[in-house]
Design a protein around this motif. Structure first.
Motif, short mmCIF file in Angstrom:
data_model
loop_
_atom_site.label_atom_id
_atom_site.label_comp_id
_atom_site.label_asym_id
_atom_site.label_seq_id
_atom_site.Cartn_x
_atom_site.Cartn_y
_atom_site.Cartn_z
N ARG A 154 0.83 -1.21 0.00
CA ARG A 154 0.00 0.00 0.00
C ARG A 154 0.86 1.26 0.00
O ARG A 154 0.52 2.25 -0.65
N ILE A 155 1.99 1.19 0.72
CA ILE A 155 2.89 2.35 0.72
C ILE A 155 3.51 2.54 -0.65
O ILE A 155 3.65 3.67 -1.13
N VAL A 156 3.88 1.43 -1.31
CA VAL A 156 4.45 1.52 -2.65
C VAL A 156 3.46 2.14 -3.62
O VAL A 156 3.80 3.01 -4.43
N ILE A 157 2.20 1.71 -3.53
CA ILE A 157 1.17 2.25 -4.43
C ILE A 157 0.96 3.74 -4.16
O ILE A 157 0.84 4.55 -5.10
N LEU A 158 0.92 4.12 -2.88
CA LEU A 158 0.71 5.52 -2.54
C LEU A 158 1.86 6.39 -3.04
O LEU A 158 1.63 7.47 -3.60
N VAL A 159 3.09 5.92 -2.85
CA VAL A 159 4.25 6.70 -3.32
C VAL A 159 4.23 6.82 -4.84
O VAL A 159 4.53 7.88 -5.41
N THR A 160 3.86 5.75 -5.53
CA THR A 160 3.78 5.79 -6.99
C THR A 160 2.74 6.79 -7.46
O THR A 160 2.98 7.58 -8.40
N ILE A 161 1.56 6.78 -6.83
CA ILE A 161 0.51 7.72 -7.21
C ILE A 161 0.96 9.16 -6.95
O ILE A 161 0.70 10.06 -7.77
N CYS A 162 1.62 9.39 -5.83
CA CYS A 162 2.10 10.75 -5.53
C CYS A 162 3.14 11.20 -6.55
O CYS A 162 3.12 12.36 -6.99
N ALA A 163 4.03 10.28 -6.95
CA ALA A 163 5.05 10.64 -7.94
C ALA A 163 4.41 10.98 -9.29
O ALA A 163 4.78 11.96 -9.95
N ILE A 164 3.42 10.17 -9.69
CA ILE A 164 2.72 10.45 -10.95
C ILE A 164 1.99 11.79 -10.88
O ILE A 164 1.98 12.57 -11.84
N SER A 165 1.38 12.07 -9.74
CA SER A 165 0.63 13.33 -9.58
C SER A 165 1.56 14.53 -9.65
O SER A 165 1.22 15.54 -10.28
N ILE A 166 2.72 14.43 -9.01
CA ILE A 166 3.69 15.54 -9.07
C ILE A 166 4.16 15.76 -10.50
O ILE A 166 4.26 16.90 -10.98
N PHE A 167 4.45 14.66 -11.20
CA PHE A 167 4.87 14.77 -12.60
C PHE A 167 3.76 15.40 -13.45
O PHE A 167 4.04 16.24 -14.32
N GLN A 168 2.51 14.99 -13.21
CA GLN A 168 1.39 15.57 -13.95
C GLN A 168 1.31 17.07 -13.74
O GLN A 168 1.17 17.84 -14.71
N TYR A 169 1.37 17.49 -12.50
CA TYR A 169 1.20 18.92 -12.21
C TYR A 169 2.29 19.76 -12.86
O TYR A 169 2.00 20.78 -13.50
N TYR A 170 3.54 19.33 -12.71
CA TYR A 170 4.63 20.11 -13.28
C TYR A 170 4.63 20.06 -14.80
O TYR A 170 5.02 21.03 -15.47
N SER A 171 4.17 18.95 -15.37
CA SER A 171 4.07 18.87 -16.83
C SER A 171 3.00 19.84 -17.34
O SER A 171 3.21 20.56 -18.33
N TRP A 172 1.84 19.85 -16.68
CA TRP A 172 0.78 20.78 -17.09
C TRP A 172 1.21 22.23 -16.86
O TRP A 172 0.88 23.10 -17.66
N HIS A 173 1.91 22.48 -15.76
CA HIS A 173 2.37 23.84 -15.48
C HIS A 173 3.36 24.31 -16.55
O HIS A 173 3.33 25.47 -16.98
N SER A 174 4.22 23.40 -17.00
CA SER A 174 5.16 23.74 -18.07
C SER A 174 4.44 24.04 -19.37
O SER A 174 4.78 25.00 -20.09
N SER A 175 3.42 23.25 -19.70
CA SER A 175 2.65 23.49 -20.92
C SER A 175 1.91 24.82 -20.84
O SER A 175 1.82 25.56 -21.84
#
Length: 365
Positions: A154-175
């Motif tokens: 569960r911790i692995v899944i949570l960390v993965t989701i958080c990493a994907i979310s951070i990447f999403q936000y910064y990618s959208w912010h860059s666009s």
């Protein structure tokens, strides 16, 4: 002596004759019983599993009924004796031990403790001692625990989701920043932003004297920042380059999923009740929703369509299925005509006809 040899030969002959008269199945059973004492016994101690050919309980000097506290106490006592940093040659009780042998015993003691301190691993080890014949089951149980990740899934899944979310936000912010940087260079939006800035008194240059006087480059950079802020605040960018919103990232979407699901179910029930059961007329919002579904566009894609185009959709009554099919066919015909008259497409077709990717020209040496 001859008599004894004859007697022995007679007994052997009688036993062989008896075996020849007995059924072959019984013959095999008799041979198995006769040879059983000479067969090697099955042992549960396998090299490479747990403590190898040593019993983990014997390594620590405890019984199989020992508690966790007793196992830990025995481990600490042995670790103090055999730890590489504490071992001293010639100490009482360690006669004949060398640094290398002490290191091996310390590793064995540590392995025994790791095996017995965990209840699940100890249960598997006890089962191996009680059922030595189940080799494959023991190997499977041992390596399954060795290769299983120690971290909670569960911790692995949570960390993965958080990493994907951070990447999403910064990618959208860059666009989004790329879109703003582009709009700043468009004369239409730049002139409008400059007029708004002048009306608000943001570009009025005051005479500066003394040390506070700015250079032309500093003044120009400030003006550019003002124009950029006005474009960012006044222009509503939609679609793939819209301003990033925290509620759109994966983590928030998962957290808010029950809320979204409840809203969708309530909206769907209301839709069925109003327009299927009660036969109400569609409003403008519902008509645009139906048009968007016919066009198979996402909400962000449909939001990026300008208002004049949406008005033309409403004028053509595209929420009606028949009208939309006619519109779709018209669009397909227009696209065919455009492709037929486009000079680039003509050059491409000419190239495909004369040269083409499948045509090869061989050059003689």
């Amino acid at each position: 002596m001859a008599t004894s040899m004859v007697r022995s030969h007679g007994v052997g002959a009688g036993f062989a004759g008896c075996l020849r008269t007995v059924n072959p199945w019984w013959r095999a059973a008799v041979l198995l019983l006769v040879s059983a004492p000479f067969l090697p016994t099955v042992t549960a101690l396998v090299e490479g599993l747990y403590c190898g050919t040593d019993v983990c309980y014997d390594v620590l000097g405890v019984t199989r009924e020992a508690s966790k506290a007793e196992i830990a106490r025995a481990y600490r006592q042995l670790a103090r004796l055999y730890h590489p940093d504490r071992f001293r040659t010639g100490e009482p009780g360690l006669e004949g031990e060398t640094q290398e042998s002490a290191h091996k015993k310390f590793l064995l003691v540590a392995t025994a403790y790791e095996t017995l301190k965990d209840e699940d691993t100890r249960r598997d080890y006890d089962y191996m001692l009680d059922h030595p014949e189940e080799y494959y089951q023991h190997y499977y149980a041992y390596y399954r625990r060795q290769l299983t990740p120690k971290v909670d899934v569960r911790i692995v899944i949570l960390v993965t989701i958080c990493a994907i979310s951070i990447f999403q936000y910064y990618s959208w912010h860059s666009s989004y920043n790329d879109a703003i940087n582009y709009l700043v260079t468009v004369p239409k939006y730049r002139i409008q932003a400059t007029e708004i800035a002048k009306q608000q008194g943001l570009l009025n240059r005051t005479k500066e004297k003394g040390k506070n006087r700015r250079t032309k480059e500093e003044i120009r950079e400030q003006e550019e920042e003002v124009i950029r802020d006005i474009i960012k605040n006044k222009i509503d960018i939609k679609g793939g380059y819209q301003k990033p919103n925290l509620s759109d990232i994966l983590l928030c979407q998962i957290v808010l999923f029950p809320y979204y699901l409840t809203n969708y179910v309530a909206w769907y029930v209301s839709w069925v009740y109003r327009f299927t059961i009660c036969r109400e007329d569609y409003g403008d919002e519902e008509k645009l929703y139906i048009i968007r579904r016919y066009m198979k566009m996402s909400q962000s894609q449909f939001d990026s369509v300008d208002e004049n185009t949406k008005k033309s959709f409403m004028e053509k009554r595209l929420w009606i299925k028949e009208n939309y099919e006619v519109y779709r066919k018209e669009q397909e015909e227009e696209m065919k005509v455009k492709m037929a008259t486009d000079p680039r497409m003509k050059r491409y077709r000419r190239w495909m006809k004369n040269e083409g990717p499948g045509r090869l020209t061989f050059i003689d040496d």
